[in-house]
Motif scaffolding. Structure first.
Motif, PDB file in Angstrom:
ATOM      1  N   PRO A 197     -36.478  62.687 -31.067  1.00  0.00           N
ATOM      2  CA  PRO A 197     -35.337  63.276 -31.760  1.00  0.00           C
ATOM      3  C   PRO A 197     -34.332  62.180 -32.111  1.00  0.00           C
ATOM      4  CG  PRO A 197     -35.184  63.674 -29.406  1.00  0.00           C
ATOM      5  CD  PRO A 197     -36.270  62.685 -29.633  1.00  0.00           C
ATOM      6  N   ARG A 198     -34.818  61.122 -32.737  1.00  0.00           N
ATOM      7  CA  ARG A 198     -33.923  60.054 -33.148  1.00  0.00           C
ATOM      8  C   ARG A 198     -33.223  60.473 -34.421  1.00  0.00           C
ATOM      9  NH1 ARG A 198     -34.755  57.287 -30.262  1.00  0.00           N
ATOM     10  NH2 ARG A 198     -36.166  55.669 -29.607  1.00  0.00           N
ATOM     11  N   LEU A 199     -31.924  60.417 -34.395  1.00  0.00           N
ATOM     12  CA  LEU A 199     -31.149  60.872 -35.540  1.00  0.00           C
ATOM     13  C   LEU A 199     -30.399  59.690 -36.151  1.00  0.00           C
ATOM     14  CD1 LEU A 199     -29.636  64.078 -33.929  1.00  0.00           C
ATOM     15  CD2 LEU A 199     -31.746  63.866 -35.226  1.00  0.00           C
ATOM     16  N   ASP A 200     -30.513  59.589 -37.468  1.00  0.00           N
ATOM     17  CA  ASP A 200     -29.751  58.529 -38.121  1.00  0.00           C
ATOM     18  C   ASP A 200     -28.437  59.096 -38.657  1.00  0.00           C
ATOM     19  OD1 ASP A 200     -30.359  60.011 -40.314  1.00  0.00           O
ATOM     20  OD2 ASP A 200     -31.783  58.598 -41.162  1.00  0.00           O
ATOM     21  N   GLY A 201     -27.723  58.262 -39.364  1.00  0.00           N
ATOM     22  CA  GLY A 201     -26.411  58.680 -39.862  1.00  0.00           C
ATOM     23  C   GLY A 201     -26.473  59.871 -40.796  1.00  0.00           C
ATOM     24  N   PHE A 202     -27.510  59.933 -41.637  1.00  0.00           N
ATOM     25  CA  PHE A 202     -27.665  61.075 -42.538  1.00  0.00           C
ATOM     26  C   PHE A 202     -27.814  62.366 -41.742  1.00  0.00           C
ATOM     27  CE2 PHE A 202     -29.351  57.697 -45.463  1.00  0.00           C
ATOM     28  CZ  PHE A 202     -28.359  57.822 -46.415  1.00  0.00           C
ATOM     29  N   PRO A 248     -24.827  75.036 -49.706  1.00  0.00           N
ATOM     30  CA  PRO A 248     -26.041  74.718 -50.459  1.00  0.00           C
ATOM     31  C   PRO A 248     -26.515  73.300 -50.176  1.00  0.00           C
ATOM     32  CG  PRO A 248     -24.432  75.779 -51.874  1.00  0.00           C
ATOM     33  CD  PRO A 248     -23.746  75.507 -50.572  1.00  0.00           C
ATOM     34  N   GLN A 249     -27.824  73.118 -50.192  1.00  0.00           N
ATOM     35  CA  GLN A 249     -28.381  71.811 -49.865  1.00  0.00           C
ATOM     36  C   GLN A 249     -27.956  70.752 -50.870  1.00  0.00           C
ATOM     37  OE1 GLN A 249     -32.525  72.698 -49.665  1.00  0.00           O
ATOM     38  NE2 GLN A 249     -32.382  73.595 -47.624  1.00  0.00           N
ATOM     39  N   ALA A 269     -22.551  65.267 -50.542  1.00  0.00           N
ATOM     40  CA  ALA A 269     -21.639  64.790 -49.508  1.00  0.00           C
ATOM     41  C   ALA A 269     -22.205  63.601 -48.740  1.00  0.00           C
ATOM     42  CB  ALA A 269     -21.299  65.928 -48.544  1.00  0.00           C
ATOM     43  N   VAL A 270     -23.521  63.554 -48.612  1.00  0.00           N
ATOM     44  CA  VAL A 270     -24.110  62.483 -47.805  1.00  0.00           C
ATOM     45  C   VAL A 270     -24.873  61.471 -48.665  1.00  0.00           C
ATOM     46  CG1 VAL A 270     -24.307  64.058 -45.866  1.00  0.00           C
ATOM     47  CG2 VAL A 270     -26.268  63.714 -47.359  1.00  0.00           C
ATOM     48  N   ASN A 271     -24.818  61.642 -49.990  1.00  0.00           N
ATOM     49  CA  ASN A 271     -25.533  60.744 -50.901  1.00  0.00           C
ATOM     50  C   ASN A 271     -27.038  60.781 -50.684  1.00  0.00           C
ATOM     51  OD1 ASN A 271     -23.520  59.639 -52.556  1.00  0.00           O
ATOM     52  ND2 ASN A 271     -22.853  58.285 -50.916  1.00  0.00           N
ATOM     53  N   LEU A 272     -27.561  61.980 -50.868  1.00  0.00           N
ATOM     54  CA  LEU A 272     -29.002  62.185 -50.741  1.00  0.00           C
ATOM     55  C   LEU A 272     -29.377  63.318 -51.696  1.00  0.00           C
ATOM     56  CD1 LEU A 272     -30.250  60.345 -48.625  1.00  0.00           C
ATOM     57  CD2 LEU A 272     -30.508  62.271 -47.112  1.00  0.00           C
TER      58      LEU A 272
END
Lengths: 167, 167
Positions: free
Chosen positions: B16-21, B36-37, B43-46
């Motif tokens: 369960p390694r989580l990055d900043g995104f 909404p996705q 908001a997260v630049n993705l």
DNA sequence: GACTCCGCGAAACAAACTTGCAAAAACACC
DNA sequence: GGTGTTTTTGCAAGTTTGTTTCGCGGAGTC
């Protein structure tokens, strides 16, 4: 993330009258709010648009306060849950309000209640480590000269966690 | 309605390694999981599909445990929130497990933690009236001869209520 | 340098949500 | 007990949102 009832000063909801349909819908949404409205409709014997209208109405009335994802604290590195009972020295309105503001602003304080009984405040705190908790106590409790005493309970097991209300 | 960590015996989540995104996405979903996705993506630049994949992955890994609607207890007639600290007499494994099961099964018990310190269990209870609470104590505490003592705190104000975890 | 492995983005696709409208039910008032 | 009003429902069309597919590009490996 959190729901601050103290901040959202909605009026006492003119007509929050809920019938059996509403309660069944709430019951489902409290378990899983990603349930399609069509599925909910089948479960309560109503069409999807009817369900949608009721959800919209209850959201506007404040019956539904928020729609949130529940995250496992351990997965984000906040594995320790702690209960704290706080007893204050002076219970003047201003000082209580100040304490409320201070607790509400702290992200690691997940829940905060102002209570009667042998304590004045009860907190639920989520921290990554005991060192973090120690730092928090230093800042919030020892650094606040209105805190008479506080009692700490460290959770060994989270048997039941939620915000569900019986309908 | 509730999330029972004790019942969902997921393995310790392999990776369960989580990055900043991931953390930014969780932060948004903990506030409002109806976002909404594509809005999250902005908001997260993705891109929206990237957000969708990450949400799906975190759901499968158990990082996201549930998606729920938060209901105002007062709106459904459960206006009273109560804290209870319980001290038991005998702390054998069987009796603790039995107590856990009993507490978890009670709908009006919103949260239940097994803790260290001056008490053994801490409960958050939501009831429509003090009479209901009295009936509950009669059934759960006085009717259980392993309960040595319990202390009640009635909430006068819910300053902060939620399950949000700092990310 | 060629290879594989992952994760991303763009577009096509499927599903869900939302809205307008007419009909049925519930209600109040005669 | 009948009638007009209000409310709420279901259906169908339109719109937004979520999901899948596919090709591309970078990181690590041999």
């Amino acid at each position: 993330m959190q729901v601050c009832f103290a901040e959202s000063l909605l009026p006492p909801s003119s007509t929050p009258r809920l019938d059996g349909f509403d309660r069944k819908i709430l019951d489902i949404l409290q378990r899983d709010n990603t349930t399609p409205q069509r599925t909910i409709g089948e479960a309560v014997n109503l069409s999807a648009p009817a369900v949608q209208r009721r959800i919209k109405r209850m959201t506007e009335e404040g019956v539904i306060r928020a729609n949130v994802a529940v995250v496992d604290p351990a997965a984000v590195g906040h594995a320790i849950t702690i209960f704290v009972e706080i007893e204050v020295i002076s219970e003047t309105a201003e000082q209580i309000e100040e304490a409320k503001r201070q607790f509400a602003a702290e992200p690691q304080i997940q829940q905060c209640y102002y209570v009667t009984g042998e304590a004045d405040f009860v907190l639920v705190i989520v921290v990554p480590s005991m060192a973090e908790y120690e730092a928090l106590t230093r800042r919030l409790f020892f650094g606040n000269n209105n805190v008479k005493r506080f009692r700490t309970f460290v959770a060994m097991d989270r048997i039941k966690v939620g915000l569900g209300v019986p309908t």
